[in-house]
Design a protein around this motif. Structure first.
Motif, PDB file in Angstrom:
ATOM      1  N   ALA A 137      73.857  24.643  32.330  1.00 22.50           N
ATOM      2  CA  ALA A 137      73.225  23.534  31.609  1.00 22.50           C
ATOM      3  C   ALA A 137      73.355  23.744  30.109  1.00 22.50           C
ATOM      4  O   ALA A 137      73.636  22.793  29.361  1.00 22.50           O
ATOM      5  N   ARG A 138      73.161  24.963  29.648  1.00 27.07           N
ATOM      6  CA  ARG A 138      73.288  25.256  28.214  1.00 27.07           C
ATOM      7  C   ARG A 138      74.728  25.049  27.750  1.00 27.07           C
ATOM      8  O   ARG A 138      74.971  24.519  26.668  1.00 27.07           O
ATOM      9  N   VAL A 139      75.704  25.463  28.555  1.00 29.66           N
ATOM     10  CA  VAL A 139      77.118  25.263  28.218  1.00 29.66           C
ATOM     11  C   VAL A 139      77.418  23.768  28.082  1.00 29.66           C
ATOM     12  O   VAL A 139      78.068  23.339  27.127  1.00 29.66           O
ATOM     13  N   GLU A 140      76.917  22.976  29.023  1.00 29.12           N
ATOM     14  CA  GLU A 140      77.144  21.528  28.955  1.00 29.12           C
ATOM     15  C   GLU A 140      76.483  20.926  27.715  1.00 29.12           C
ATOM     16  O   GLU A 140      77.048  20.049  27.072  1.00 29.12           O
ATOM     17  N   GLU A 141      75.301  21.418  27.384  1.00 26.59           N
ATOM     18  CA  GLU A 141      74.604  20.937  26.192  1.00 26.59           C
ATOM     19  C   GLU A 141      75.402  21.272  24.928  1.00 26.59           C
ATOM     20  O   GLU A 141      75.577  20.435  24.046  1.00 26.59           O
ATOM     21  N   LEU A 142      75.908  22.501  24.862  1.00 26.68           N
ATOM     22  CA  LEU A 142      76.700  22.912  23.698  1.00 26.68           C
ATOM     23  C   LEU A 142      78.005  22.131  23.601  1.00 26.68           C
ATOM     24  O   LEU A 142      78.439  21.768  22.508  1.00 26.68           O
ATOM     25  N   GLU A 143      78.623  21.864  24.735  1.00 30.75           N
ATOM     26  CA  GLU A 143      79.849  21.066  24.718  1.00 30.75           C
ATOM     27  C   GLU A 143      79.576  19.668  24.173  1.00 30.75           C
ATOM     28  O   GLU A 143      80.387  19.114  23.440  1.00 30.75           O
ATOM     29  N   GLY A 144      78.419  19.103  24.534  1.00 31.33           N
ATOM     30  CA  GLY A 144      78.033  17.797  23.996  1.00 31.33           C
ATOM     31  C   GLY A 144      77.840  17.852  22.493  1.00 31.33           C
ATOM     32  O   GLY A 144      78.254  16.946  21.764  1.00 31.33           O
ATOM     33  N   GLU A 145      77.186  18.921  22.012  1.00 29.67           N
ATOM     34  CA  GLU A 145      76.982  19.085  20.577  1.00 29.67           C
ATOM     35  C   GLU A 145      78.318  19.225  19.855  1.00 29.67           C
ATOM     36  O   GLU A 145      78.506  18.666  18.771  1.00 29.67           O
ATOM     37  N   ILE A 146      79.242  19.958  20.459  1.00 23.93           N
ATOM     38  CA  ILE A 146      80.575  20.136  19.863  1.00 23.93           C
ATOM     39  C   ILE A 146      81.284  18.786  19.761  1.00 23.93           C
ATOM     40  O   ILE A 146      81.924  18.487  18.751  1.00 23.93           O
TER      41      ILE A 146
END
Length: 167
Positions: free
Chosen positions: A17-26
């Protein structure tokens, strides 16, 4: 043993979930970066144009009020559209400056950098011109005209043969 596997699954799900969140931020930051690069390129070109006009002796009144004329909804002014490459397309389907860039890349013996393209398309080798050309090269990569296997080195896309010509 079941509780250990369960704990690992919970941690894995949290990290995913954190990886997906960071990918969205990127993705958001990448869009903002591209917008700012585009703005910087426009400002740089405007300044260079004003310098050219001044060098030609054209009076530029910087104190004159800026008048913005209304633009019709949906009307785009001053934008060159770079279409995505499709089977059967050639560099002739691109706006002139992009066509020149693709032709230079196609004629090169191997991958080239933006600073090598700039003089070949008739621009002075200045940082602003190199950065503007790099932006155009990246746009051509995004649209499938060119490839960037190594960061900063551009070559013809494997999907199209160099110097494709439409029949």
């Amino acid at each position: 043993m079941g509780s250990l596997i369960g704990e690992l699954d919970e941690r894995r799900a949290a990290v995913r979930a954190r990886v997906e969140e960071l990918e969205g931020e990127i993705a958001v930051l990448t869009a903002r970066l591209e917008a700012e690069r585009s703005r910087l390129e426009r400002l740089t070109v405007t300044r260079e144009t004003l310098e050219e006009l001044a060098a030609e002796g054209v009076a530029v009144d910087v104190d004159a009020p800026v008048v913005q004329e209304p633009v019709n909804e949906g009307q785009v002014v001053g934008v060159q559209t770079v279409v995505a490459w499709r089977e059967g397309m050639s560099s002739a389907d691109l706006p002139p400056v992009y066509r020149d860039i693709v032709d230079v890349i196609d004629d090169a013996p191997g991958p080239v950098q933006a600073k090598q393209v700039v003089p070949r398309i008739g621009l002075p080798v200045r940082t602003s011109k190199i950065e503007g050309t790099r932006g155009k090269l990246k746009r051509l990569v995004e649209r499938g005209w060119l490839a960037e296997a190594t960061p900063g080195l551009f070559a013809p896309s494997a999907r199209r043969a160099p110097n494709d010509t439409a029949d």
